[in-house]
Design a protein around this motif. Structure first.
Motif, PDB file in Angstrom:
ATOM      1  N   LYS A  38       0.825  -1.213   0.000  1.00 21.02           N
ATOM      2  CA  LYS A  38       0.000   0.000   0.000  1.00 21.02           C
ATOM      3  C   LYS A  38       0.859   1.262   0.000  1.00 21.02           C
ATOM      4  CE  LYS A  38      -4.282  -1.671   1.983  1.00 21.02           C
ATOM      5  NZ  LYS A  38      -5.294  -1.455   3.014  1.00 21.02           N
TER       6      LYS A  38
ATOM      7  N   ARG B 277     -14.389  -4.087   7.359  1.00 19.91           N
ATOM      8  CA  ARG B 277     -15.096  -3.299   6.331  1.00 19.91           C
ATOM      9  C   ARG B 277     -16.525  -3.724   6.227  1.00 19.91           C
ATOM     10  NH1 ARG B 277     -11.398   0.254   5.075  1.00 19.91           N
ATOM     11  NH2 ARG B 277      -9.351  -0.524   4.671  1.00 19.91           N
TER      12      ARG B 277
ATOM     13  N   ARG C 238      -6.343   2.024  10.487  1.00 21.69           N
ATOM     14  CA  ARG C 238      -7.484   2.194   9.567  1.00 21.69           C
ATOM     15  C   ARG C 238      -7.651   0.969   8.680  1.00 21.69           C
ATOM     16  NH1 ARG C 238      -5.832   6.146   5.717  1.00 21.69           N
ATOM     17  NH2 ARG C 238      -5.038   4.336   4.634  1.00 21.69           N
ATOM     18  N   ASP C 239      -6.540   0.449   8.164  1.00 23.18           N
ATOM     19  CA  ASP C 239      -6.617  -0.707   7.272  1.00 23.18           C
ATOM     20  C   ASP C 239      -7.027  -1.977   8.007  1.00 23.18           C
ATOM     21  OD1 ASP C 239      -5.852   0.937   5.243  1.00 23.18           O
ATOM     22  OD2 ASP C 239      -3.767   0.245   5.185  1.00 23.18           O
TER      23      ASP C 239
ATOM     24  N   ARG D 252      -2.605   4.701   9.333  1.00 20.70           N
ATOM     25  CA  ARG D 252      -2.904   3.877   8.160  1.00 20.70           C
ATOM     26  C   ARG D 252      -3.078   2.410   8.549  1.00 20.70           C
ATOM     27  NH1 ARG D 252       1.655   5.104   5.101  1.00 20.70           N
ATOM     28  NH2 ARG D 252       1.324   7.305   5.342  1.00 20.70           N
TER      29      ARG D 252
END
Length: 167
Positions: free
Chosen positions: A51, A167, A162-163, A159
């Motif tokens: 990423k 989801r 958050r990742d 990051r």
């Protein structure tokens, strides 16, 4: 941000970062600076590294990173034979260490930082990030003044957290 397919060059860059950070494959499992490390840590860092290069962290790309790391950097290769870690590599490693230290319960959202559901002051998170930055630099034989900037560690930590959110 647009993701690209992970090319062999991108995979090799991620592998070299992980090797510089001290990750190796031993017959009995993954190692980090000669200590046992969880396979998910290697997977998380592979995703993170892909990423960071705007490459899509597909299962195939992550497996390619792990396969190349295991092939090219077995436990028998000393850490000092890898390229010297960059500030970005050290920041990424320090962010992972903060994340691991929190037992993967650190969260960040619009209301701020929490660990295991309890609110944390930003100063506490910054202190963790700065401390782990120094520890990581020293683990690589560097003086504390070569530690990555706390700001970089915090950005990588945001990051990473958050990742990791479902989801």
């Amino acid at each position: 941000m647009h993701s690209v397919t992970a090319t062999p060059a991108i995979v090799t860059d991620v592998v070299n970062d992980l090797a510089a950070a001290g990750f190796r494959k031993a017959p009995q499992g993954w190692r980090h600076h000669d200590k046992t490390c969880h396979p998910l840590d290697v997977q998380d860092l592979a995703v993170f590294g892909l990423k960071a290069r705007q490459a899509s962290p597909t299962a195939r790309a992550v497996e390619a990173v792990k396969r190349e790391l295991a092939r090219d950097w077995p436990a028998t290769v000393p850490v000092d034979q890898a390229l010297a870690p960059t500030s970005d590599t050290l920041a990424m490693e320090a962010a992972l260490m903060v994340w691991r230290f929190s037992l993967y319960t650190l969260r960040h959202d619009a209301s701020g930082w929490t660990m295991d559901g309890q609110p944390l002051l930003f100063a506490q998170v910054r202190k963790l990030a700065a401390g782990w930055a120094v520890v990581v630099a020293e683990a690589h034989g560097m003086p504390a003044d070569h530690a990555p900037e706390t700001r970089k560690v915090l950005n990588d930590l945001r990051r990473l957290v958050r990742d990791a959110e479902p989801r």
